[in-house]
Design a protein around this motif. Structure first.
Motif, short mmCIF file in Angstrom:
data_model
loop_
_atom_site.label_atom_id
_atom_site.label_comp_id
_atom_site.label_asym_id
_atom_site.label_seq_id
_atom_site.Cartn_x
_atom_site.Cartn_y
_atom_site.Cartn_z
N ARG A 1 0.83 -1.20 0.00
CA ARG A 1 0.00 0.00 0.00
C ARG A 1 0.86 1.25 0.00
NH1 ARG A 1 -3.72 -2.44 3.13
NH2 ARG A 1 -2.55 -1.92 5.01
N ASN A 2 1.91 1.23 0.80
CA ASN A 2 2.78 2.40 0.94
C ASN A 2 3.78 2.54 -0.20
OD1 ASN A 2 1.54 3.05 3.40
ND2 ASN A 2 2.99 1.78 4.56
N ASP A 3 4.08 1.42 -0.86
CA ASP A 3 5.13 1.47 -1.87
C ASP A 3 4.88 0.39 -2.93
OD1 ASP A 3 7.46 1.96 -3.24
OD2 ASP A 3 8.78 1.02 -1.76
N PRO A 4 3.95 0.63 -3.87
CA PRO A 4 3.67 -0.38 -4.91
C PRO A 4 4.91 -0.67 -5.75
CG PRO A 4 1.97 1.33 -4.87
CD PRO A 4 3.09 1.82 -4.00
N VAL A 5 5.14 -1.94 -6.03
CA VAL A 5 6.31 -2.34 -6.81
C VAL A 5 5.87 -3.09 -8.06
CG1 VAL A 5 7.86 -2.41 -4.83
CG2 VAL A 5 6.58 -4.47 -5.46
N PHE A 6 6.73 -3.07 -9.06
CA PHE A 6 6.46 -3.77 -10.31
C PHE A 6 6.62 -5.27 -10.15
CE2 PHE A 6 8.15 -5.19 -14.55
CZ PHE A 6 6.94 -5.09 -15.24
N ALA A 7 7.63 -5.69 -9.39
CA ALA A 7 7.91 -7.12 -9.20
C ALA A 7 8.69 -7.31 -7.92
CB ALA A 7 8.69 -7.68 -10.39
N MET A 8 8.66 -8.55 -7.42
CA MET A 8 9.48 -8.95 -6.28
C MET A 8 10.59 -9.86 -6.81
SD MET A 8 6.41 -9.54 -3.55
CE MET A 8 7.50 -10.21 -2.32
N VAL A 9 11.81 -9.62 -6.36
CA VAL A 9 12.95 -10.37 -6.88
C VAL A 9 13.70 -11.02 -5.73
CG1 VAL A 9 13.18 -8.93 -8.92
CG2 VAL A 9 14.40 -8.30 -6.87
N GLY A 10 14.09 -12.28 -5.95
CA GLY A 10 14.83 -12.99 -4.91
C GLY A 10 14.05 -13.07 -3.62
N GLY A 11 14.76 -12.88 -2.52
CA GLY A 11 14.14 -12.96 -1.21
C GLY A 11 14.34 -14.31 -0.57
N ALA A 12 14.22 -14.35 0.74
CA ALA A 12 14.38 -15.61 1.48
C ALA A 12 13.70 -15.47 2.84
CB ALA A 12 15.86 -15.95 1.67
N VAL A 13 13.06 -16.53 3.29
CA VAL A 13 12.45 -16.57 4.62
C VAL A 13 12.73 -17.93 5.24
CG1 VAL A 13 10.60 -14.98 3.95
CG2 VAL A 13 10.22 -17.45 3.76
N ASN A 14 12.65 -17.98 6.56
CA ASN A 14 12.71 -19.27 7.23
C ASN A 14 11.34 -19.91 7.13
OD1 ASN A 14 15.32 -19.64 8.04
ND2 ASN A 14 15.07 -18.74 10.05
N GLY A 15 11.26 -21.08 6.49
CA GLY A 15 9.99 -21.76 6.36
C GLY A 15 9.44 -21.65 4.94
N SER A 16 8.16 -21.90 4.81
CA SER A 16 7.51 -21.97 3.51
C SER A 16 7.37 -20.58 2.88
CB SER A 16 6.13 -22.62 3.65
OG SER A 16 5.40 -22.53 2.43
N TRP A 17 7.41 -20.54 1.57
CA TRP A 17 7.19 -19.30 0.82
C TRP A 17 5.69 -19.03 0.61
CZ3 TRP A 17 10.57 -15.62 0.04
CH2 TRP A 17 10.32 -14.63 -0.91
#
Length: 579
Positions: free
Chosen positions: A274-290
């Motif tokens: 909402r605060n910062d619309p983006v064209f795409a998300m690239v890469g990224g990593a989290v602990n657990g399921s995506w």
């Protein structure tokens, strides 16, 4: 090379027709006085979208077509999107031109161009005039363009009723008309996502690699636009950024950090967006399921390119996330194919499954492939989270399965905490084969007890090549790794190195995609372009194969054994098998 849906369609059509030169190929719709001028409702647009993408009418029936004397065929075989793609922007592939039919292009004259540059605008007649209602009906029902010329043999003649045609027209009027969110006159806004419990080394490796890429691209853009940079710098920038439109836009990277329980991530993602619309998300990593990020992207129509996750969402229908592989699930599949090739009669199969996302994904992939291969289901023993695998429990399961003198094969889908229990196999009782996940063991796989190495097999999803000298993040490669790489063929041992390699792959792919967009900044076009790409090399997964609708680019996995000694090598037992 993986062929796209367009390639397969082209092969089918060429068996029916001798391909004529594609004059002014497709069509699809147009503005016209017969269609009411009222704005389409969301429901009407969804119905039109279904006709376009799936060839299914509001009645639930499939769209019917005629193909120049051939019997009518189901519209699912010849949907608009199968040739013109989800974005409606068409393609040029292997000498075959499929024109754009989105709202921005269809209702205007089609100019003559060369490499995206309009030729003698105003002086040269257009390739075709703008479509009108009458021209549209002629194209749809009789395969003729606005000049009255017969379209290509590959252009179906649709059996449309006017009410259904109106829905399709309304959808096409809205299709790829305005650039997607995250695009401004001078900027392409992208984001990457991490969870706050990600190990700092992994987080820093990811951020540093992406930031280096963004700074490099922005530096090239400045070099292109700076008259003081000199002809060599400008020439380099032009070679690196062949899209003239792209050099007018810098890249901007947002870092979205998700805190607390995954149950709260969706709300956090919505707030970020909402605060910062983006064209795409690239890469990224989290602990657990995506999964929470996957669902957010799917419901908001945001492309997510190559997150560094071993727990992707497995779906045949979702569109917006492009994964590097199926992760743990893929290892389970490979283990099933390996054991099925070595299967003998009177052999029992026992599966120990840790009640964790990783253990469940390994077991799910194994069982699905095992069942497809016609094998009898294994005896499964669940290992609750937090409960240590005890040698006595393992021995009990082995003895029960091996009653009557049967040989036992054992799958242990657990992390490094299982390794001490395997010491019992130094004794008389031992399985014919023990299968573990190399990825789940992590860096502890190198400490596998030496007495069990001779009959232990590890699924290993990484290629046996040194990491190439990276363009991005070169300071993150430890000196001992550089020395190992100089010696030749070595596997990548560090999880931080893996994150660097996967993020480098993201930057390389994103660079190609942005250039191939050719200034058409629509999110569906980003993924359409990805689907049309040739195979690409990958520093961890060998080669990535793309195709329309394919969402898991790496499809291979080794089965290996660990050699002897304190500094053991991995010994391949299979090739890079693709499931």
């Amino acid at each position: 090379m993986t062929r796209s849906t367009w390639h397969r369609l082209k092969a089918r059509l060429s068996s029916l027709f001798s391909r004529a030169a594609l004059a002014i190929p497709l069509f699809l719709c147009v503005l016209g006085p017969a269609f009411p001028a009222h704005a389409a409702t969301k429901e009407e647009l969804k119905l039109g979208e279904r006709i376009y993408r799936e060839g299914i009418l509001p009645s639930g029936e499939r769209l019917r077509v005629n193909l120049h004397g051939e019997p009518a065929a189901p519209g699912l075989t010849f949907t608009c999107a199968s040739c013109h793609l989800r974005s409606g922007l068409g393609a040029f592939d292997e000498g075959v031109y499929v024109p754009a039919i989105n709202g921005e292009k269809l209702f205007k004259p089609l100019p003559r161009t060369y490499k995206g540059i309009v030729l003698n605008e105003g002086a040269e007649p257009p390739l075709r005039p703008a479509y009108t209602e009458a021209a549209l009906i002629e194209a749809l029902r009789h395969g003729k363009d606005p000049n009255g010329r017969q379209l290509s043999a590959s252009m179906p003649q649709y059996q449309f009723e006017e009410k259904d045609l109106k829905l399709l027209v309304a959808y096409l009027k809205s299709l790829s008309v305005e650039f997607s969110p995250g695009i401004s006159e001078d900027r392409i806004r992208i984001a990457t996502v991490v969870s706050d419990d990600l190990p700092p080394a992994k987080r820093d490796a990811l951020f540093t690699t992406l930031t280096f890429f963004v700074n490099l691209k922005n530096g090239q853009i400045k070099g292109f636009g700076n008259p003081r940079s000199g002809s060599k710098s400008r020439l380099m920038a032009e070679n690196m950024l062949p899209s003239r439109e792209l050099v007018t836009k810098s890249l901007s990277l947002a870092r979205w950090v998700l805190r607390g329980s995954p149950d709260t991530w969706r709300a956090q993602l919505e707030e970020y967006y909402r605060n910062d619309p983006v064209f795409a998300m690239v890469g990224g990593a989290v602990n657990g399921s995506w999964q929470p990020i996957h669902q957010f992207c799917e419901q908001n129509g945001i492309p997510s390119i190559f997150p560094a996750t071993d727990l992707p969402v497995l779906s045949e229908n979702d569109w917006y996330t492009l994964y590097q592989s199926k992760g743990f699930y893929q290892e389970g599949e490979s283990a099933a194919h390996f054991l099925a090739q070595k299967q003998v009669n009177e052999t029992a199969l026992v599966e120990i499954v840790r009640e964790s996302p990783q253990g469940k994904a390994l077991a799910a992939g194994f069982r699905h492939a095992w069942q497809e291969l016609g094998q009898i289901a294994p005896v499964t023993v669940s290992l609750p989270a937090g409960e240590k695998l005890e040698a006595k429990a393992l021995q009990s399961a082995m003895e029960k399965a091996g009653e009557g003198g049967r040989a036992v094969r054992l799958l242990v889908w657990d992390d490094a905490s299982a390794l001490p229990a395997l010491a019992l196999f130094k004794e008389k009782l031992r399985p014919e084969a023990l299968v573990l996940s190399g990825r789940y063991l992590g860096e502890s796989l190198w400490t596998l007890p030496e007495p069990v190495r001779g009959f232990t097999y590890l699924t290993y999803p990484y290629i046996f090549m040194p990491l190439p000298k990276p363009v991005m993040g070169r300071t993150l490669i430890p000196e001992d790794t550089k020395q190992a790489m100089r010696k030749g063929e070595v596997p990548v041992r560090s999880e931080t190195q893996q994150v660097i390699a996967q993020t480098n792959a993201v930057t390389q792919l994103l660079s190609l995609l942005l250039m191939d967009l050719k200034g058409n900044y629509y999110r569906d076009n980003l993924l359409d372009v990805a689907g049309m790409m040739t195979d690409q090399p990958h520093p961890l997964f060998g080669r990535l194969s793309f195709g329309t609708g394919q969402r898991y680019a790496s499809k291979g996995c080794y089965v290996v054994q660990l050699g002897p000694g304190t500094n053991p090598e991995l010994v391949k037992q299979t090739g890079w098998s693709a499931q």
